[in-house]
Design an enzyme around this catalytic site. Structure first.
Site, PDB file in Angstrom:
ATOM      1  CD  GLU A 159      -2.643   1.219   2.622  1.00 61.75           C
ATOM      2  OE1 GLU A 159      -3.047   0.101   3.044  1.00 61.75           O
ATOM      3  OE2 GLU A 159      -2.918   2.288   3.190  1.00 61.75           O
ATOM      4  CD  GLU A 164      -2.873   7.351   5.304  1.00 62.70           C
ATOM      5  OE1 GLU A 164      -3.811   6.723   5.793  1.00 62.70           O
ATOM      6  OE2 GLU A 164      -1.672   7.103   5.550  1.00 62.70           O
TER       7      GLU A 164
END
Length: 280
Positions: A159, A164
């Site tokens: 990932e 974020e």
């Protein structure tokens, strides 16, 4: 249309970036002669969100529902494909998180992904976005390795979190990788902080340039981090693929915690474009 800057190779260009720190709000800038800075200038996918209505079905799928254990993070939202949660208007993709009772959940939002429609190994992946804000709001722009029809599982598939952000820290975002031996709370991550500004009040370009044995992280064309196999305490799973793109706005969960009385709803993430380039 904004034209992206091409990146020069070598330490000299990184030194120039450091000298210009007074013009850019960045968390850090290091000159490291081991860093790889490549030029990705062959556009292979672009969604400029020029057509009002639903997102382009030739590019985007939807995850629907609450996922397993709140998408693995005890999140509180129910993802839908309703226009109330995801729509394209006036050249912008709008993902909206709402506080409402829906199929047993107290919140709704949307999660778009290119799985099975656009997947790549390596390249420059970038999106120009304005982020939401508030405690319990967690938007993300990320890549997930294809699970080969369920024969591989996370974090072995890998990932790459390009952007974020937790909504109660509106001046700070972070970029992260997850893999076997360095996932969840043990992931490899670095933050980037605006000294004068917030990510929820203006658009910013978030991107990575990813090649064999390295992933470079950028905000507004400023290189702020590089992750290589030497930086991870486990197998480097980013030289295989392909990976697909995910855009979502989560509400609550182990990270970033639940909304509180000060959290304002609805919250929107605005995406001006998503573009992917390859290296000629």
């Amino acid at each position: 249309m904004n034209k992206r800057l091409k990146y020069k190779i070598g330490v000299e260009s990184l030194l120039i970036v450091c000298l210009m720190m007074s013009f850019f709000a960045i968390s850090s800038c290091e000159t490291d002669d081991t860093q790889v800075v490549a030029t990705f200038n062959n556009l292979v996918m672009a969604d400029e969100f020029d057509t009002n209505g639903a997102p382009n079905s030739a590019i985007w799928n939807f995850d629907i529902g609450t996922g397993q254990n709140g998408w693995g993070n005890n999140e509180l939202q129910y993802y839908t494909d309703r226009t109330e949660n995801v729509t394209v208007q006036n050249g912008v993709l709008i993902i909206t998180a709402k506080e409402e009772q829906f199929n047993g959940s107290a919140y709704t939002s949307a999660r778009l992904l290119t799985k099975g429609k656009f997947e790549r190994t390596y390249g420059r992946f970038e999106a120009r976005m304005r982020l939401p804000y508030g405690k319990g709001i967690w938007p993300a722009f990320w890549l997930l390795g294809d699970d080969s029809n369920g024969t591989q599982i996370w974090p072995q598939i890998g990932e790459i979190d390009i952007m974020e952000y937790v909504g109660d820290e509106p001046s700070r975002m972070f970029g992260t990788v997850h893999g076997p031996g360095y996932s969840g709370g043990e992931s490899i991550s670095k933050g980037y902080e605006l000294e004068n500004g917030r990510f929820d009040t203006d658009f910013h370009v978030f991107g990575i340039e990813w090649g064999p044995d390295y992933i470079n992280y950028y905000v507004d064309d400023v290189l702020y981090n590089q992750i290589t196999p030497e930086d991870v305490p486990g197998e480097w799973v980013f030289n295989r693929g392909p990976f697909y793109i995910i855009l979502n706005v989560a509400v609550g969960g182990s990270l970033p915690g639940s909304p509180n009385a000060e959290t304002v709803f609805p919250q929107t993430m605005l995406i001006d474009y998503v573009r992917v380039y390859e290296n000629n």
